[in-house]
Design an enzyme around this catalytic site. Structure first.
Site, PDB file in Angstrom:
ATOM      1  N   PRO A 175       0.792  -1.242   0.000  1.00 38.61           N
ATOM      2  CA  PRO A 175       0.000   0.000   0.000  1.00 38.61           C
ATOM      3  C   PRO A 175       0.821   1.288   0.000  1.00 38.61           C
ATOM      4  O   PRO A 175       0.836   2.042   0.974  1.00 38.61           O
ATOM      5  CB  PRO A 175      -0.848  -0.143   1.265  1.00 38.61           C
ATOM      6  CG  PRO A 175      -0.020  -0.987   2.176  1.00 38.61           C
ATOM      7  CD  PRO A 175       0.733  -1.935   1.276  1.00 38.61           C
ATOM      8  N   CYS A 176       1.455   1.555  -1.117  1.00 33.98           N
ATOM      9  CA  CYS A 176       2.255   2.776  -1.242  1.00 33.98           C
ATOM     10  C   CYS A 176       1.386   4.031  -1.207  1.00 33.98           C
ATOM     11  O   CYS A 176       1.900   5.128  -0.964  1.00 33.98           O
ATOM     12  CB  CYS A 176       3.107   2.737  -2.508  1.00 33.98           C
ATOM     13  SG  CYS A 176       2.161   2.487  -4.018  1.00 33.98           S
ATOM     14  N   HIS A 177       0.079   3.870  -1.375  1.00 38.28           N
ATOM     15  CA  HIS A 177      -0.822   5.027  -1.300  1.00 38.28           C
ATOM     16  C   HIS A 177      -0.895   5.603   0.116  1.00 38.28           C
ATOM     17  O   HIS A 177      -1.372   6.710   0.303  1.00 38.28           O
ATOM     18  CB  HIS A 177      -2.225   4.642  -1.791  1.00 38.28           C
ATOM     19  CG  HIS A 177      -2.899   3.616  -0.939  1.00 38.28           C
ATOM     20  ND1 HIS A 177      -2.722   2.262  -1.142  1.00 38.28           N
ATOM     21  CD2 HIS A 177      -3.720   3.742   0.121  1.00 38.28           C
ATOM     22  CE1 HIS A 177      -3.425   1.603  -0.240  1.00 38.28           C
ATOM     23  NE2 HIS A 177      -4.044   2.475   0.546  1.00 38.28           N
TER      24      HIS A 177
END
Length: 172
Positions: free
Chosen positions: A142-144
């Protein structure tokens, strides 16, 4: 090593979500190789490291646990993605940083600076940002959940409106 050692076939499926079409590519063991808010599986294939990149793609209507996790995440089960296997390769720092990203809790985004520190290199904010940029397995890694120190979103391969949607979705 930049030689392709995987000439096999990866399966892919596209799911309609509230944030747009979401496609995942999986290897023969069901590990996610690439994923994102797109219906373009070939574009996703190009994001996969050359040593893992499949020679061919095969469309499926669903991918079992992976499709279930995508649907359940978008329906509000924010931790369902945590148990899905992901396969990415790169240098030691990026691999470690991707593991750290998987531990950032939903609804508790952190800054690139905090992410660099959590990855063991507090002065390497740009390297931490690069780990996000090079992540082929969006959602499952989850780089968001990483944003700029000034509170702005920063970049996101799938567009800032989708990043904002994800952060809003996880904050409720």
């Amino acid at each position: 090593m930049n030689t392709r050692i995987n000439s096999g076939t990866a399966d892919f499926a596209t799911v309609t979500t509230a944030a747009g079409p979401f496609t995942a590519l999986v290897d023969a063991e069901g590990a996610v190789l690439a994923s994102g808010w797109t219906a373009d599986a070939e574009n996703l294939r190009g994001l996969i490291h050359t040593t893992l990149r499949p020679g061919a793609l095969r469309e499926r209507t669903e991918l079992g646990r992976v499709t279930t996790a995508i649907e359940r995440y978008h329906a509000g089960d924010l931790t369902v993605i945590d148990s899905i296997a992901v396969r990415q390769v790169s240098g030691p720092f990026l691999v470690h940083a991707w593991e750290v990203l998987r531990k950032v809790p939903a609804g508790e985004p952190i800054t690139y600076t905090d992410f660099a520190a959590a990855s063991g290199r507090p002065a390497a904010t740009r390297a931490a940002a690069n780990a996000c940029a090079r992540n082929a397995a969006a959602l499952f890694i989850p780089c968001h959940r990483i944003f700029r120190t000034d509170g702005t979103l920063g970049g996101f391969r799938w567009g800032l409106p989708i990043k904002q949607w994800l952060l809003d979705h996880e904050s409720h």
